[in-house]
Design a protein around this motif. Sequence first.
Motif, mmCIF file in Angstrom:
data_model
loop_
_atom_site.group_PDB
_atom_site.id
_atom_site.type_symbol
_atom_site.label_atom_id
_atom_site.label_comp_id
_atom_site.label_asym_id
_atom_site.label_seq_id
_atom_site.Cartn_x
_atom_site.Cartn_y
_atom_site.Cartn_z
ATOM 1 N N GLY A 90 0.813 -1.207 0.000
ATOM 2 C CA GLY A 90 0.000 0.000 0.000
ATOM 3 C C GLY A 90 0.845 1.255 0.000
ATOM 4 N N GLY A 91 0.251 2.336 0.524
ATOM 5 C CA GLY A 91 0.957 3.611 0.609
ATOM 6 C C GLY A 91 1.211 3.998 2.054
ATOM 7 N N ASN A 92 1.831 5.165 2.235
ATOM 8 C CA ASN A 92 2.198 5.596 3.579
ATOM 9 C C ASN A 92 1.288 6.696 4.118
ATOM 10 O OD1 ASN A 92 3.134 7.683 1.908
ATOM 11 N ND2 ASN A 92 4.788 8.200 3.321
ATOM 12 N N LEU A 93 0.114 6.850 3.520
ATOM 13 C CA LEU A 93 -0.821 7.880 3.979
ATOM 14 C C LEU A 93 -2.087 7.291 4.582
ATOM 15 C CD1 LEU A 93 -0.553 10.379 0.975
ATOM 16 C CD2 LEU A 93 0.482 10.632 3.237
ATOM 17 N N ASP A 94 -2.589 6.212 4.011
ATOM 18 C CA ASP A 94 -3.830 5.595 4.471
ATOM 19 C C ASP A 94 -3.667 5.175 5.932
ATOM 20 O OD1 ASP A 94 -6.125 4.134 4.898
ATOM 21 O OD2 ASP A 94 -5.651 2.566 3.459
ATOM 22 N N GLY A 95 -4.358 5.857 6.818
ATOM 23 C CA GLY A 95 -4.254 5.567 8.235
ATOM 24 C C GLY A 95 -3.117 6.325 8.882
ATOM 25 N N GLN A 96 -1.911 6.069 8.435
ATOM 26 C CA GLN A 96 -0.716 6.643 9.065
ATOM 27 C C GLN A 96 -0.789 8.155 9.186
ATOM 28 O OE1 GLN A 96 3.207 5.278 7.669
ATOM 29 N NE2 GLN A 96 3.865 7.411 7.572
ATOM 30 N N PHE A 97 -1.243 8.833 8.119
ATOM 31 C CA PHE A 97 -1.216 10.291 8.162
ATOM 32 C C PHE A 97 -2.181 10.845 9.204
ATOM 33 C CE2 PHE A 97 -2.480 14.571 6.824
ATOM 34 C CZ PHE A 97 -1.247 15.182 6.968
ATOM 35 N N GLY A 98 -3.287 10.157 9.447
ATOM 36 C CA GLY A 98 -4.224 10.619 10.465
ATOM 37 C C GLY A 98 -3.615 10.634 11.857
ATOM 38 N N ILE A 99 -2.727 9.682 12.123
ATOM 39 C CA ILE A 99 -2.030 9.637 13.417
ATOM 40 C C ILE A 99 -0.999 10.764 13.481
ATOM 41 C CG2 ILE A 99 -0.744 8.190 15.026
ATOM 42 C CD1 ILE A 99 -1.567 5.798 13.141
ATOM 43 N N GLU A 100 -0.222 10.889 12.411
ATOM 44 C CA GLU A 100 0.786 11.952 12.363
ATOM 45 C C GLU A 100 0.144 13.329 12.533
ATOM 46 O OE1 GLU A 100 3.568 9.449 9.183
ATOM 47 O OE2 GLU A 100 2.479 11.234 8.541
ATOM 48 N N ALA A 101 -0.988 13.539 11.863
ATOM 49 C CA ALA A 101 -1.673 14.827 11.936
ATOM 50 C C ALA A 101 -2.157 15.113 13.351
ATOM 51 C CB ALA A 101 -2.854 14.848 10.963
ATOM 52 N N ALA A 102 -2.689 14.093 14.038
ATOM 53 C CA ALA A 102 -3.148 14.277 15.415
ATOM 54 C C ALA A 102 -1.980 14.653 16.324
ATOM 55 C CB ALA A 102 -3.819 13.000 15.909
ATOM 56 N N PHE A 103 -0.850 13.990 16.124
ATOM 57 C CA PHE A 103 0.346 14.298 16.907
ATOM 58 C C PHE A 103 0.824 15.724 16.655
ATOM 59 C CE2 PHE A 103 5.062 14.398 16.335
ATOM 60 C CZ PHE A 103 5.395 14.577 17.676
ATOM 61 N N ILE A 104 0.939 16.112 15.392
ATOM 62 C CA ILE A 104 1.415 17.461 15.044
ATOM 63 C C ILE A 104 0.446 18.519 15.563
ATOM 64 C CG2 ILE A 104 1.948 19.020 13.131
ATOM 65 C CD1 ILE A 104 2.775 16.468 11.533
ATOM 66 N N ALA A 105 -0.855 18.250 15.426
ATOM 67 C CA ALA A 105 -1.864 19.196 15.898
ATOM 68 C C ALA A 105 -1.784 19.387 17.408
ATOM 69 C CB ALA A 105 -3.258 18.715 15.493
ATOM 70 N N MET A 106 -1.641 18.305 18.138
ATOM 71 C CA MET A 106 -1.524 18.400 19.598
ATOM 72 C C MET A 106 -0.280 19.177 20.003
ATOM 73 S SD MET A 106 -2.693 14.677 21.070
ATOM 74 C CE MET A 106 -1.888 14.995 22.633
#
Length: 408
Positions: free
Chosen positions: A87-103
């Motif tokens: 697969g790719g490195n955005l499906d799922g993974q980016f949602g976690i990264e975004a939550a971390f960066i946002a926090m």
Amino acid sequence: MELLKSKVEETSKKITQYGYHEGAGMTRLLYTEEWLSAQNTFLELFEKSGFQAYADDVGNVYGRLEGREFPDQVIMSGSHVDTVVNGGNLDGQFGIEAAFIAMQYLKDKHGSPKRTIEAVSLAEEEGSRFPYVFWGSKNIVGIADNDAVKDLTDNKGVNFVDAMRKCGFDFATERTVRKDIKAFIELHIEQGKVLETEGKQLGVVTSIAGQRRYNITLKGEANHAGTTPMGYRKDTVYAFSKICSQSIDKAKVEGDPLVLTFGKVVPKPNTVNVVPGDILFTMDCRHTDKEKLLGFSDQIIADMQQICAEMEVEIDVDLWMDEEPIPMDPALVDLIDKTLEAKGANYKRMHSGAGHDAQIFAPRVPTGMIFIPSIAGISHNPAERTQLEDLTVGVKALIDVLHELAYK
């Protein structure tokens, strides 16, 4: 925005290294070495940012920023860390990264929130290694079926429980249901091309389509291709072709948001000089309205049965998935909508045709989803991509929404 862009790139590189293979994309399956390394890296990132970092019994990983006034009211954001094969490195993974960066951004700019914010890296959603889906989110809301996974094995014969314990996790000692989650927000790539086609940078998801999936078998009569006259045949490929053509035509007339797919077709004996006596095919039907989903799919099955009766072909229908449409919380959808509108965002309201962890949370917790574009609509593929600008816009949107929910 430039600072957020650099954080997006930096965080993605740290997580993408676990499971990425040049030319073959991303493969990070539940309870593998790559999966464990990614989860441990999220734990390290959370801890270094000053969050309370921890994992639950089954391997969901959390970063917690305690609320100063209402610590027991949790605003949660994240997605799943596992991937499909290649697969790719955005499906799922980016949602976690975004939550971390946002926090991290909110903590640095505004300090402690009124309500607790938690970023979550969910253990599993895809069902790519073992035939069980949403293991991570189902454990959080207390609906995981432990008995259903005890005897599961992957394609190498490895047992689910053995793999889990090898990574240092186990079944929850007691079934607990998180009662403190007041909202769940999932940021995700669209995995389609609606946003890109319409020139929008964000989508506010109103509902997740219901799905009905079938395995359908037709039984006719295999016979010699040269000596069996056309009028004497019980040709299952011909029957399927009628079914497929008529059904797709009806789906097009029905129109959006209904979608109908015949994705797998296996004729037997599948050779050049034999009339195919058997055929197995799949049907996937999706709609955001329950009654329309049921009505259309039931009518299509009735049509198939009529075609087969006329052609003297037997039909067996196995409905093996029957998932209802899941609406997002209307108040939360409105809040996201108004927040993006106030910030001048370029967005639209839309539904999701794919399944997400949000559908597990939504019947139990106020839930919302935000989409960002996928280039050419490609996902579950090494070519999965989203422009850095759009990734960053997605993080900024999540920041604004979390600020509304946790600080006001």
